[in-house]
Write a protein that holds these residues in place. Structure first.
Motif, short mmCIF file in Angstrom:
data_model
loop_
_atom_site.label_atom_id
_atom_site.label_comp_id
_atom_site.label_asym_id
_atom_site.label_seq_id
_atom_site.Cartn_x
_atom_site.Cartn_y
_atom_site.Cartn_z
N ALA A 41 0.84 -1.21 0.00
CA ALA A 41 0.00 0.00 0.00
C ALA A 41 0.87 1.25 0.00
N ASP A 44 3.07 3.08 -3.40
CA ASP A 44 2.57 4.07 -4.35
C ASP A 44 2.85 5.47 -3.81
N ARG A 47 -0.20 7.28 -2.26
CA ARG A 47 -0.63 6.74 -0.96
C ARG A 47 0.36 7.10 0.14
N THR A 77 -10.08 8.97 -7.56
CA THR A 77 -8.76 8.35 -7.45
C THR A 77 -8.23 8.47 -6.03
N HIS A 80 -10.01 5.99 -3.92
CA HIS A 80 -9.48 4.64 -4.14
C HIS A 80 -8.20 4.43 -3.31
N HIS A 81 -7.29 5.39 -3.36
CA HIS A 81 -6.04 5.27 -2.62
C HIS A 81 -6.29 5.22 -1.11
#
Length: 127
Positions: A41, A44, A47, A77, A80-81
């Motif tokens: 996780a 990214d 994130r 987006t 989602h993160h």
């Protein structure tokens, strides 16, 4: 003198016992799976920045409305993160009216930190 003086107090060192540094002992299958979800996780950049923004936000929690501005991506987006961070066990969330608030889970950061901790190396005595 109390006989309990030498007994460990439960709850104080649970995090350290749970995730000993890799240099001391190999990870078990279950621990490796849990920790790999957290590291994945965080792999990214968005994130990782989101986690940093949440952790450093005044009061220790941030509204999703405060997290959208710093990024050049859409609100879905960002959502989602945030979902990925939440499912990895790195952040908690709570809906308050129309907004969702996020905070970093300290126990998750403690697990990651404990895993990567390098134990102090004692000085070797001259032979």
């Amino acid at each position: 003198m109390s006989k309990q003086a030498g007994l460990p107090v439960l709850g104080q060192d649970d995090e350290a016992a749970c995730c000993a540094p890799m240099v001391r002992e190999p990870l078990g299958e279950e621990s490796a799976a849990e920790l790999s979800r957290m590291f994945k996780a965080l792999s990214d950049p968005i994130r990782l920045r989101l986690l940093s923004l949440i952790a450093s936000h005044e009061g220790g929690e941030a509204c999703v409305c405060d997290l959208i501005g710093p990024f050049d991506v859409s609100q879905p987006t960002i959502s989602h993160h945030l979902k990925v961070l939440r499912e990895a066990g790195l952040v908690g969330s709570e809906r308050r009216g129309t907004w969702v608030y996020y905070w970093v889970l300290p126990e998750a950061l403690a697990k990651l930190s404990a895993l990567l901790e390098i134990p102090a190396v004692s000085a070797k005595a001259p032979a």
